[in-house]
Scaffold this motif. Sequence first.
Motif, PDB file in Angstrom:
ATOM      1  N   GLU B  83      -9.332  82.632 -52.871  1.00 42.50           N
ATOM      2  CA  GLU B  83      -8.612  81.693 -52.484  1.00 42.50           C
ATOM      3  C   GLU B  83      -9.522  80.463 -52.586  1.00 42.50           C
ATOM      4  O   GLU B  83     -10.713  80.211 -52.674  1.00 42.50           O
ATOM      5  CB  GLU B  83      -8.588  81.853 -50.761  1.00 42.50           C
ATOM      6  CG  GLU B  83      -7.549  80.984 -50.143  1.00 42.50           C
ATOM      7  CD  GLU B  83      -7.510  81.330 -48.794  1.00 42.50           C
ATOM      8  OE1 GLU B  83      -7.809  82.591 -48.313  1.00 42.50           O
ATOM      9  OE2 GLU B  83      -6.962  80.375 -47.971  1.00 42.50           O
ATOM     10  N   ILE B  84      -8.422  79.212 -53.168  1.00 44.53           N
ATOM     11  CA  ILE B  84      -9.107  78.131 -53.215  1.00 44.53           C
ATOM     12  C   ILE B  84      -8.475  76.901 -52.451  1.00 44.53           C
ATOM     13  O   ILE B  84      -7.101  76.799 -52.444  1.00 44.53           O
ATOM     14  CB  ILE B  84      -8.922  77.436 -54.869  1.00 44.53           C
ATOM     15  CG1 ILE B  84      -9.706  78.554 -55.563  1.00 44.53           C
ATOM     16  CG2 ILE B  84      -9.578  76.024 -54.748  1.00 44.53           C
ATOM     17  CD1 ILE B  84      -9.479  78.351 -57.095  1.00 44.53           C
ATOM     18  N   ALA B  85      -9.177  75.845 -51.764  1.00 42.13           N
ATOM     19  CA  ALA B  85      -8.485  75.010 -50.933  1.00 42.13           C
ATOM     20  C   ALA B  85      -8.906  73.493 -51.581  1.00 42.13           C
ATOM     21  O   ALA B  85     -10.071  73.410 -51.703  1.00 42.13           O
ATOM     22  CB  ALA B  85      -8.846  75.033 -49.417  1.00 42.13           C
ATOM     23  N   SER B 134      -2.512  63.331 -56.279  1.00 44.79           N
ATOM     24  CA  SER B 134      -3.540  64.112 -56.863  1.00 44.79           C
ATOM     25  C   SER B 134      -3.851  65.428 -56.073  1.00 44.79           C
ATOM     26  O   SER B 134      -4.289  66.247 -57.249  1.00 44.79           O
ATOM     27  CB  SER B 134      -4.859  63.160 -56.628  1.00 44.79           C
ATOM     28  OG  SER B 134      -5.190  63.109 -55.232  1.00 44.79           O
ATOM     29  N   VAL B 135      -3.700  65.551 -55.302  1.00 50.44           N
ATOM     30  CA  VAL B 135      -3.320  66.910 -54.633  1.00 50.44           C
ATOM     31  C   VAL B 135      -2.749  67.923 -55.311  1.00 50.44           C
ATOM     32  O   VAL B 135      -3.075  69.158 -55.637  1.00 50.44           O
ATOM     33  CB  VAL B 135      -3.316  67.109 -53.069  1.00 50.44           C
ATOM     34  CG1 VAL B 135      -3.257  68.230 -52.512  1.00 50.44           C
ATOM     35  CG2 VAL B 135      -4.373  65.962 -52.331  1.00 50.44           C
ATOM     36  N   ARG B 136      -1.410  67.469 -55.395  1.00 49.19           N
ATOM     37  CA  ARG B 136      -0.484  68.252 -55.901  1.00 49.19           C
ATOM     38  C   ARG B 136      -0.831  68.656 -57.697  1.00 49.19           C
ATOM     39  O   ARG B 136      -0.820  69.648 -58.174  1.00 49.19           O
ATOM     40  CB  ARG B 136       0.838  67.605 -55.998  1.00 49.19           C
ATOM     41  CG  ARG B 136       1.514  67.738 -54.640  1.00 49.19           C
ATOM     42  CD  ARG B 136       3.196  67.549 -54.586  1.00 49.19           C
ATOM     43  NE  ARG B 136       3.607  67.291 -53.259  1.00 49.19           N
ATOM     44  CZ  ARG B 136       3.438  66.388 -52.911  1.00 49.19           C
ATOM     45  NH1 ARG B 136       3.176  65.303 -53.132  1.00 49.19           N
ATOM     46  NH2 ARG B 136       3.910  66.163 -51.547  1.00 49.19           N
ATOM     47  N   GLU B 137      -1.340  67.592 -58.393  1.00 51.69           N
ATOM     48  CA  GLU B 137      -1.617  67.715 -59.697  1.00 51.69           C
ATOM     49  C   GLU B 137      -2.875  68.706 -59.919  1.00 51.69           C
ATOM     50  O   GLU B 137      -3.063  69.565 -60.488  1.00 51.69           O
ATOM     51  CB  GLU B 137      -2.208  66.541 -60.086  1.00 51.69           C
ATOM     52  CG  GLU B 137      -0.931  65.788 -60.672  1.00 51.69           C
ATOM     53  CD  GLU B 137      -1.446  64.302 -61.088  1.00 51.69           C
ATOM     54  OE1 GLU B 137      -0.619  63.446 -61.518  1.00 51.69           O
ATOM     55  OE2 GLU B 137      -2.603  64.028 -61.167  1.00 51.69           O
ATOM     56  N   ASP B 138      -4.014  68.660 -58.898  1.00 53.47           N
ATOM     57  CA  ASP B 138      -5.002  69.674 -58.884  1.00 53.47           C
ATOM     58  C   ASP B 138      -4.687  71.077 -58.638  1.00 53.47           C
ATOM     59  O   ASP B 138      -5.251  72.169 -59.073  1.00 53.47           O
ATOM     60  CB  ASP B 138      -6.195  69.002 -58.023  1.00 53.47           C
ATOM     61  CG  ASP B 138      -7.327  68.423 -58.581  1.00 53.47           C
ATOM     62  OD1 ASP B 138      -6.926  67.807 -59.844  1.00 53.47           O
ATOM     63  OD2 ASP B 138      -8.228  67.706 -57.986  1.00 53.47           O
ATOM     64  N   VAL B 139      -3.703  71.277 -57.725  1.00 51.92           N
ATOM     65  CA  VAL B 139      -3.141  72.471 -57.292  1.00 51.92           C
ATOM     66  C   VAL B 139      -2.448  73.112 -58.610  1.00 51.92           C
ATOM     67  O   VAL B 139      -2.923  74.546 -59.014  1.00 51.92           O
ATOM     68  CB  VAL B 139      -2.410  72.550 -55.937  1.00 51.92           C
ATOM     69  CG1 VAL B 139      -1.758  73.838 -55.877  1.00 51.92           C
ATOM     70  CG2 VAL B 139      -3.109  72.253 -54.782  1.00 51.92           C
ATOM     71  N   LYS B 140      -1.879  72.378 -59.152  1.00 50.76           N
ATOM     72  CA  LYS B 140      -0.969  72.855 -60.380  1.00 50.76           C
ATOM     73  C   LYS B 140      -1.820  73.099 -61.460  1.00 50.76           C
ATOM     74  O   LYS B 140      -1.687  74.134 -61.984  1.00 50.76           O
ATOM     75  CB  LYS B 140      -0.398  71.862 -60.825  1.00 50.76           C
ATOM     76  CG  LYS B 140       0.902  72.012 -61.756  1.00 50.76           C
ATOM     77  CD  LYS B 140       2.167  71.031 -61.858  1.00 50.76           C
ATOM     78  CE  LYS B 140       3.236  71.452 -63.084  1.00 50.76           C
ATOM     79  NZ  LYS B 140       2.621  70.716 -64.373  1.00 50.76           N
ATOM     80  N   PHE B 141      -2.966  72.139 -61.785  1.00 52.68           N
ATOM     81  CA  PHE B 141      -4.001  72.650 -62.674  1.00 52.68           C
ATOM     82  C   PHE B 141      -4.684  74.024 -62.519  1.00 52.68           C
ATOM     83  O   PHE B 141      -4.779  74.845 -63.254  1.00 52.68           O
ATOM     84  CB  PHE B 141      -4.919  71.296 -62.431  1.00 52.68           C
ATOM     85  CG  PHE B 141      -6.393  71.823 -63.558  1.00 52.68           C
ATOM     86  CD1 PHE B 141      -5.999  71.484 -64.851  1.00 52.68           C
ATOM     87  CD2 PHE B 141      -7.448  72.164 -62.908  1.00 52.68           C
ATOM     88  CE1 PHE B 141      -7.408  71.754 -65.590  1.00 52.68           C
ATOM     89  CE2 PHE B 141      -8.478  72.691 -63.733  1.00 52.68           C
ATOM     90  CZ  PHE B 141      -8.488  72.081 -65.177  1.00 52.68           C
ATOM     91  N   LYS B 153      -4.671  82.456 -54.135  1.00 51.22           N
ATOM     92  CA  LYS B 153      -4.014  81.596 -53.327  1.00 51.22           C
ATOM     93  C   LYS B 153      -4.683  80.162 -53.523  1.00 51.22           C
ATOM     94  O   LYS B 153      -5.672  80.127 -53.039  1.00 51.22           O
ATOM     95  CB  LYS B 153      -4.304  82.030 -51.937  1.00 51.22           C
ATOM     96  CG  LYS B 153      -3.517  81.234 -50.795  1.00 51.22           C
ATOM     97  CD  LYS B 153      -2.061  81.439 -50.940  1.00 51.22           C
ATOM     98  CE  LYS B 153      -1.464  80.629 -49.777  1.00 51.22           C
ATOM     99  NZ  LYS B 153       0.063  80.412 -50.079  1.00 51.22           N
ATOM    100  N   VAL B 154      -3.855  79.021 -53.770  1.00 50.10           N
ATOM    101  CA  VAL B 154      -4.410  77.812 -53.720  1.00 50.10           C
ATOM    102  C   VAL B 154      -3.457  76.746 -53.039  1.00 50.10           C
ATOM    103  O   VAL B 154      -2.301  76.818 -52.964  1.00 50.10           O
ATOM    104  CB  VAL B 154      -4.177  77.270 -55.398  1.00 50.10           C
ATOM    105  CG1 VAL B 154      -4.898  75.946 -55.289  1.00 50.10           C
ATOM    106  CG2 VAL B 154      -4.923  78.195 -56.250  1.00 50.10           C
ATOM    107  N   THR B 155      -4.187  76.209 -52.050  1.00 45.71           N
ATOM    108  CA  THR B 155      -3.662  75.285 -51.071  1.00 45.71           C
ATOM    109  C   THR B 155      -4.154  73.876 -51.245  1.00 45.71           C
ATOM    110  O   THR B 155      -5.385  73.646 -51.844  1.00 45.71           O
ATOM    111  CB  THR B 155      -4.022  75.673 -49.579  1.00 45.71           C
ATOM    112  OG1 THR B 155      -5.105  75.847 -49.381  1.00 45.71           O
ATOM    113  CG2 THR B 155      -3.141  76.918 -49.406  1.00 45.71           C
TER     114      THR B 155
END
Lengths: 170, 170
Positions: B83-85, B134-141, B153-155
Amino acid sequence: MSAHKDFQKANDEYVANFGDKGNLPLPPSKKLLIVTCMDARMNLYAILGVKEGEAHIVRNAGGSAKEALRSIVISQRLLGTREIAVIHHTGCGMVTFNTPQLRSLVKESDPDNGALARAVDEIDFLEFSGLEESVREDVKFLEENPLVLRGTKVTGWVYEVETGKLKQIV
Amino acid sequence: MSAHKDFQKANDEYVANFGDKGNLPLPPSKKLLIVTCMDARMNLYAILGVKEGEAHIVRNAGGSAKEALRSIVISQRLLGTREIAVIHHTGCGMVTFNTPQLRSLVKESDPDNGALARAVDEIDFLEFSGLEESVREDVKFLEENPLVLRGTKVTGWVYEVETGKLKQIV
């Protein structure tokens, strides 16, 4: 995979006891940047007695100064830090493998995935073999790097995960 | 430049109250990896209620998932995290400059230093303009990257330095 579900409750307590920390300025008050490992056992704030607002903390697998360089330039040039402490630790995963082994392990997990193979072959995993040696090398790397401001005080440390003890190496 | 001189006294206290933390295993018990900024105001352990042994913590200027990729591969493949936050924050220095500006600032500090100019031109400082974006882009990345295990699981979160409050974005 729901560790994040515990965040909100803990955060509600943090907010309730937040005090005047909302007034802390962006630049670290101790002009200090710490480079250390991502290891789960290292709570830097407790180990070093560092408080909110005092120091930039850069963490990555192994506590690599090389990977921290981008952050260090931003920290020194835009936010005024002038001292760097490199802290590696006993029991570190970075001495248990090397880059060719990890690349093989990743590729073998999905042998027909060409994108995966290409992506992993681009990564230098920055493993090391000697713990104190790795601290000395990272301190030397920073002292000699043209991007690090001349006159920066760089120290090197080993943290013992078995005892909680911090030992200065450089 | 002697902030490190405070480490030893604080560490003596930590060692005195170390308890049984010396038995904690290397793999994070919550199978969690957190990617966040080096910002001095963010004490992740307190903000999230994370304890020693529970989570890998990767920190760099801005909390870049891209720069964290090496650490993430090691964490997932060798130490079992799933899991990554990703946590970015208000008042972040990364929205106050861009790479060409910082390169110029560094070069102007020592105009005749060719090694400095070459070194800084090699660095992408990974600045961003929008915080939640920037948060959305990093989650998508991370979700799209072949090196990140499928099913991870990425939040994504924003931390408010003004209030101590954590808000989930993704």
